[in-house]
Scaffold this motif. Sequence first.
Motif, PDB file in Angstrom:
ATOM      1  N   VAL A   2       0.864  -1.185   0.000  1.00  0.00           N
ATOM      2  CA  VAL A   2       0.000   0.000   0.000  1.00  0.00           C
ATOM      3  C   VAL A   2       0.899   1.232   0.000  1.00  0.00           C
ATOM      4  O   VAL A   2       1.870   1.296   0.760  1.00  0.00           O
ATOM      5  CB  VAL A   2      -0.932   0.033   1.234  1.00  0.00           C
ATOM      6  N   ARG A   3       0.577   2.179  -0.882  1.00  0.00           N
ATOM      7  CA  ARG A   3       1.345   3.417  -0.967  1.00  0.00           C
ATOM      8  C   ARG A   3       0.432   4.584  -0.598  1.00  0.00           C
ATOM      9  O   ARG A   3      -0.698   4.676  -1.073  1.00  0.00           O
ATOM     10  CB  ARG A   3       1.881   3.609  -2.394  1.00  0.00           C
TER      11      ARG A   3
ATOM     12  N   THR B 285      -5.206  13.249  -0.160  1.00  0.00           N
ATOM     13  CA  THR B 285      -4.434  12.132   0.371  1.00  0.00           C
ATOM     14  C   THR B 285      -5.071  10.834  -0.108  1.00  0.00           C
ATOM     15  O   THR B 285      -6.267  10.623   0.075  1.00  0.00           O
ATOM     16  CB  THR B 285      -4.400  12.157   1.907  1.00  0.00           C
ATOM     17  N   ASP B 286      -4.278   9.984  -0.751  1.00  0.00           N
ATOM     18  CA  ASP B 286      -4.776   8.726  -1.299  1.00  0.00           C
ATOM     19  C   ASP B 286      -3.970   7.560  -0.747  1.00  0.00           C
ATOM     20  O   ASP B 286      -2.736   7.647  -0.595  1.00  0.00           O
ATOM     21  CB  ASP B 286      -4.668   8.723  -2.825  1.00  0.00           C
ATOM     22  N   PHE B 287      -4.666   6.461  -0.470  1.00  0.00           N
ATOM     23  CA  PHE B 287      -4.031   5.196  -0.125  1.00  0.00           C
ATOM     24  C   PHE B 287      -4.254   4.257  -1.308  1.00  0.00           C
ATOM     25  O   PHE B 287      -5.392   3.924  -1.652  1.00  0.00           O
ATOM     26  CB  PHE B 287      -4.625   4.618   1.159  1.00  0.00           C
ATOM     27  N   LEU B 288      -3.164   3.857  -1.953  1.00  0.00           N
ATOM     28  CA  LEU B 288      -3.228   3.090  -3.193  1.00  0.00           C
ATOM     29  C   LEU B 288      -2.683   1.687  -2.946  1.00  0.00           C
ATOM     30  O   LEU B 288      -1.494   1.503  -2.663  1.00  0.00           O
ATOM     31  CB  LEU B 288      -2.421   3.786  -4.291  1.00  0.00           C
ATOM     32  N   ALA B 289      -3.563   0.696  -3.065  1.00  0.00           N
ATOM     33  CA  ALA B 289      -3.178  -0.690  -2.829  1.00  0.00           C
ATOM     34  C   ALA B 289      -2.791  -1.362  -4.140  1.00  0.00           C
ATOM     35  O   ALA B 289      -3.275  -0.994  -5.217  1.00  0.00           O
ATOM     36  CB  ALA B 289      -4.326  -1.448  -2.166  1.00  0.00           C
ATOM     37  N   SER B 290      -1.925  -2.352  -4.066  1.00  0.00           N
ATOM     38  CA  SER B 290      -1.551  -3.131  -5.237  1.00  0.00           C
ATOM     39  C   SER B 290      -1.152  -4.541  -4.805  1.00  0.00           C
ATOM     40  O   SER B 290      -0.640  -4.751  -3.706  1.00  0.00           O
ATOM     41  CB  SER B 290      -0.395  -2.477  -5.999  1.00  0.00           C
ATOM     42  N   ALA B 291      -1.426  -5.498  -5.687  1.00  0.00           N
ATOM     43  CA  ALA B 291      -1.042  -6.889  -5.435  1.00  0.00           C
ATOM     44  C   ALA B 291      -0.821  -7.575  -6.768  1.00  0.00           C
ATOM     45  O   ALA B 291      -1.557  -7.341  -7.738  1.00  0.00           O
ATOM     46  CB  ALA B 291      -2.128  -7.617  -4.645  1.00  0.00           C
TER      47      ALA B 291
ATOM     48  N   SER C 250      -4.516  -3.180  -8.797  1.00  0.00           N
ATOM     49  CA  SER C 250      -3.809  -1.973  -8.377  1.00  0.00           C
ATOM     50  C   SER C 250      -4.743  -0.771  -8.468  1.00  0.00           C
ATOM     51  O   SER C 250      -5.795  -0.823  -9.116  1.00  0.00           O
ATOM     52  CB  SER C 250      -2.567  -1.733  -9.252  1.00  0.00           C
ATOM     53  N   GLN C 251      -4.326   0.298  -7.820  1.00  0.00           N
ATOM     54  CA  GLN C 251      -5.019   1.580  -7.906  1.00  0.00           C
ATOM     55  C   GLN C 251      -4.022   2.634  -8.359  1.00  0.00           C
ATOM     56  O   GLN C 251      -2.893   2.696  -7.859  1.00  0.00           O
ATOM     57  CB  GLN C 251      -5.627   1.957  -6.551  1.00  0.00           C
TER      58      GLN C 251
END
Length: 257
Positions: A6-7, A32-38, A55-56
Amino acid sequence: RMVWGVRMENFHQTLDGANNSNRPVTVKTGVTDFLASANLTFKANAKTNIRFAASQTLIRPEFRELAPFEFFDFELVAGIKGNENLQRTKITNLDLRYEVYPQAGELITAGVFYKYFQNPIEPFLNQTGPVTFNIGYANAPSANAFGAEVDVRKKLSKLFTATANLAYIYNQVQFGGSSTLQERPMQGQSPYVVNLGLEVSPGTYTTITALFNQTGRRIYFVGLNEFPSVWEAPRPLFDIQWNQKLMKGKAELKLSV
């Protein structure tokens, strides 16, 4: 194998300018964004992978799209005005791919994907008079895209390598109303993309590449207030590029037709 995380991005943008009446205008945004990826990879055998990725991502408005003053574009024969209320676009991406690597330098991949766009930014065209137009920017509520894609890279011989990339995309902007007449593809989104290539390597330092590209009919400007959208028609493009390395690879000469 899974790679995930998460970024957090805290982004501030400030624009100081003036409107057409020369009054100062200040645009300030902060998000402010929380961007998840897998990314999950299943290695079926030595030459085959199955990948699933989620991903986002973000698309932020440019200064020109935010600046709230109008200027005349002589190429488009229209006034262009920014929108200080634009919001950033947040995209959710899902991708499933089947990958085969027959031998070194070769690949065959087939996949399907889904994208969800929250507040996509689009340019729109508004008729302001009998022969005058205005181009502005606005956020559509949301959009969905479904698609499939095939990638191939195959060595035909020691000299020839063929490549192909084919994609089909179904894309629709959602307005949340009951009328289906408002639904349309997102600006700039083609329903298909075709890329074909043939690479010839007659020597260690010489490469000749022939490329073919065509994209489907897409919206160039979104129509507003009963004014129809402007569409860009498909056109085939054919390019040939010759790369010649000189001085044992220390320099390179390119010729494109």
